[in-house]
Design an enzyme around this catalytic site. Structure first.
Site, PDB file in Angstrom:
ATOM      1  N   ASP A   1      -6.778   0.438  -7.320  1.00  0.00           N
ATOM      2  CA  ASP A   1      -8.190   0.755  -7.491  1.00  0.00           C
ATOM      3  C   ASP A   1      -8.636   0.715  -8.948  1.00  0.00           C
ATOM      4  O   ASP A   1      -9.630   0.079  -9.290  1.00  0.00           O
ATOM      5  CB  ASP A   1      -8.455   2.144  -6.899  1.00  0.00           C
ATOM      6  CG  ASP A   1      -9.870   2.631  -7.112  1.00  0.00           C
ATOM      7  OD1 ASP A   1     -10.658   2.581  -6.165  1.00  0.00           O
ATOM      8  OD2 ASP A   1     -10.190   3.079  -8.235  1.00  0.00           O
TER       9      ASP A   1
ATOM     10  N   THR B   1     -13.274   2.458  -5.170  1.00  0.00           N
ATOM     11  CA  THR B   1     -13.075   1.067  -4.752  1.00  0.00           C
ATOM     12  C   THR B   1     -12.176   0.991  -3.530  1.00  0.00           C
ATOM     13  O   THR B   1     -12.443   0.244  -2.583  1.00  0.00           O
ATOM     14  CB  THR B   1     -12.476   0.235  -5.901  1.00  0.00           C
ATOM     15  OG1 THR B   1     -13.293   0.386  -7.064  1.00  0.00           O
ATOM     16  CG2 THR B   1     -12.408  -1.233  -5.529  1.00  0.00           C
ATOM     17  N   ASP B   2     -11.113   1.773  -3.517  1.00  0.00           N
ATOM     18  CA  ASP B   2     -10.251   1.850  -2.328  1.00  0.00           C
ATOM     19  C   ASP B   2     -11.040   2.325  -1.117  1.00  0.00           C
ATOM     20  O   ASP B   2     -10.919   1.785  -0.012  1.00  0.00           O
ATOM     21  CB  ASP B   2      -9.094   2.815  -2.572  1.00  0.00           C
ATOM     22  CG  ASP B   2      -7.894   2.154  -3.230  1.00  0.00           C
ATOM     23  OD1 ASP B   2      -7.711   0.943  -3.051  1.00  0.00           O
ATOM     24  OD2 ASP B   2      -7.131   2.854  -3.907  1.00  0.00           O
ATOM     25  N   LEU B   3     -11.831   3.366  -1.311  1.00  0.00           N
ATOM     26  CA  LEU B   3     -12.539   3.972  -0.192  1.00  0.00           C
ATOM     27  C   LEU B   3     -13.601   3.042   0.381  1.00  0.00           C
ATOM     28  O   LEU B   3     -13.729   2.904   1.606  1.00  0.00           O
ATOM     29  CB  LEU B   3     -13.158   5.299  -0.626  1.00  0.00           C
ATOM     30  CG  LEU B   3     -12.140   6.368  -1.062  1.00  0.00           C
ATOM     31  CD1 LEU B   3     -12.853   7.576  -1.645  1.00  0.00           C
ATOM     32  CD2 LEU B   3     -11.239   6.775   0.096  1.00  0.00           C
TER      33      LEU B   3
END
Length: 438
Positions: free
Chosen positions: A180, A208-210
């Protein structure tokens, strides 16, 4: 002719003959009609955050999730602590990490080694029975095991196969590993985050991951609907980099329209709306949004400075933007004279957007958060009672939510091997003794 809703549902959830052996849900008492994805079977080959967050969303909606983990280490995040929820039974170890617990509810865990062909065979058998497979290995990594989309789609043409990577399956960066924070930096988010004259900083959570997890879940739902018409699955190539660029939204579009570089970091302020930021108080921080002249007038009245609303330096938003440094300095000279709670009381019910800047303990104990049922009490099989963040969307009929706690490593290995693949106790014991499963 439009497909009827009944036919859509029948096509979506029509079980393949080999899929009937999938393990029954631990929460059999839940009414399947109230779980939008009841009957959808997901094989989860992901770890860390973006992938597990995606499959947790699918699990909350009713899917049956089989999480494949390394038989001894498990998901990387099992060791990402402290803090840990300590074990209350006789299990060895420090406990279950908060990181892991945050994104792995409503799943069943099986430990399988990829190094042994027998382990690969088990995964292929599970994939042949699944509706969806989600993985987040580097491009090409699973091909050597015949676990890539091309190989598995021959076994299961209806399989929807989602690949989550840092930079996608194609392009000059496709072989680069991407966590991320690296993608936040590479794709511009870090450059626009932080104090005006300070260094770039990452967002406080792995946004960003989420967002990639959410985009993947949404794409899987679309692919399930597409399968109604085509009868076949497809490969979804989801990149953190693409999702980060997409979520730059108006900030990136402004650059595309102007052809100029962005204006950098603005802290809690807004580049084109003033005042729209956090101000220090006597005991914390207080954020206000004077997004138009009417709201600015309310702010001025609450601050005890009604004359500012008609001052030509501040009477329009463009004037306030031009005189930002003066106005924001004057506002903060006033806000530091009272506590945050006093300012909350002053502006309560006045129509001005405002908020206290809370820390996370204040957030998870916030009366509104609790009233919205965003914190859920559950009973973990090895850690006892604990609280989890609940699924956010409320439905008028459906009841997605937390049905089972995040599993311990390999908690369901025997159940899956026996109930799904029909292996006997001795076969399972032999696989465990050989280190194939855990």
């Amino acid at each position: 002719m439009f497909t009827t809703l009944k036919n859509v549902r029948r096509a979506l959830f029509a079980p393949q003959l080999s899929a009937r052996a999938f393990a029954a849900s631990a929460a059999a008492a839940v009414d399947d009609k109230k779980l939008p994805l009841a009957g959808i079977k997901v094989l989860d080959l992901t770890r860390v955050l973006a992938g597990p967050y995606c499959t947790q969303i699918l699990g909350d909606l009713g899917s049956e999730i089989i999480k494949v983990e390394h038989p001894t280490r498990g998901d990387d995040t099992r060791s990402w602590g402290p803090p840990y929820a300590p074990y209350t039974d006789d299990r060895a170890g420090v406990g279950e990490s908060a990181y892991y617990l945050s994104v792995n509810r409503n799943k069943k865990s099986i430990g399988i080694s990829f190094k042994d062909p027998k382990g690969v065979h088990i995964i292929r058998k599970l994939a042949s029975q699944a509706d969806v497979l989600v993985e987040n290995y580097l491009p090409g990594s699973l091909k050597k095991y015949d676990l890539d989309f091309a190989s598995l789609s021959k076994l299961n043409p209806r399989l929807i196969y989602a690949s989550i990577t840092g930079y996608g399956q194609t392009g000059p960066y496709s072989d680069r590993a991407g966590y991320d924070v690296m993608v936040e930096a590479e794709m511009g988010l870090m450059h626009i985050t932080g104090e005006r004259n300070g260094p770039p900083v990452k967002v406080g959570c792995a946004v960003t991951d989420l967002t990639t997890g959410m985009y993947t879940a949404l794409s899987i739902l679309a692919a399930l609907l597409a399968r109604v018409n085509t009868g076949v699955g497809q490969h979804l190539d989801v990149a953190l980099s693409d999702c980060q660029v997409a979520t730059l939204s108006n900030m990136a579009e402004s650059v595309l329209i102007s052809g100029k570089r962005d204006t950098g970091r603005w802290g809690t302020a807004h580049p084109s709306v003033v005042p729209y930021r956090a101000f220090k108080t006597a005991n914390g921080d207080f954020l206000v949004g004077g997004g138009n002249d009417r709201l600015f007038t309310i702010l001025c009245q609450g601050l005890g400075k009604p004359e500012w609303a008609t001052d030509e330096r501040f009477s329009s938003n463009s004037a306030r933007v031009a005189n930002r440094d003066i106005l924001e300095k004057w506002i903060e000279e006033l806000t530091v004279q009272k506590t945050t709670e006093e300012w909350l009381h002053i502006f309560d019910g006045k129509g001005l957007p405002y908020a206290k800047v809370n820390d996370l303990l204040d957030t998870v104990t916030h009366p509104h958060v609790l009233a919205r049922n965003m914190i859920k009490d559950i009973d973990h099989p090895s850690c006892g009672p604990m609280k989890l963040i609940n699924t956010p969307v409320k439905y008028s009929y459906s009841t997605p939510g937390i049905r089972t706690p995040p599993p311990t490593l390999g908690q369901h290995t025997d159940e899956i091997l026996g109930g799904v693949l029909g292996l006997g106790d001795e076969e399972i014991k032999t696989l465990r003794d050989e280190g194939v499963v855990g």
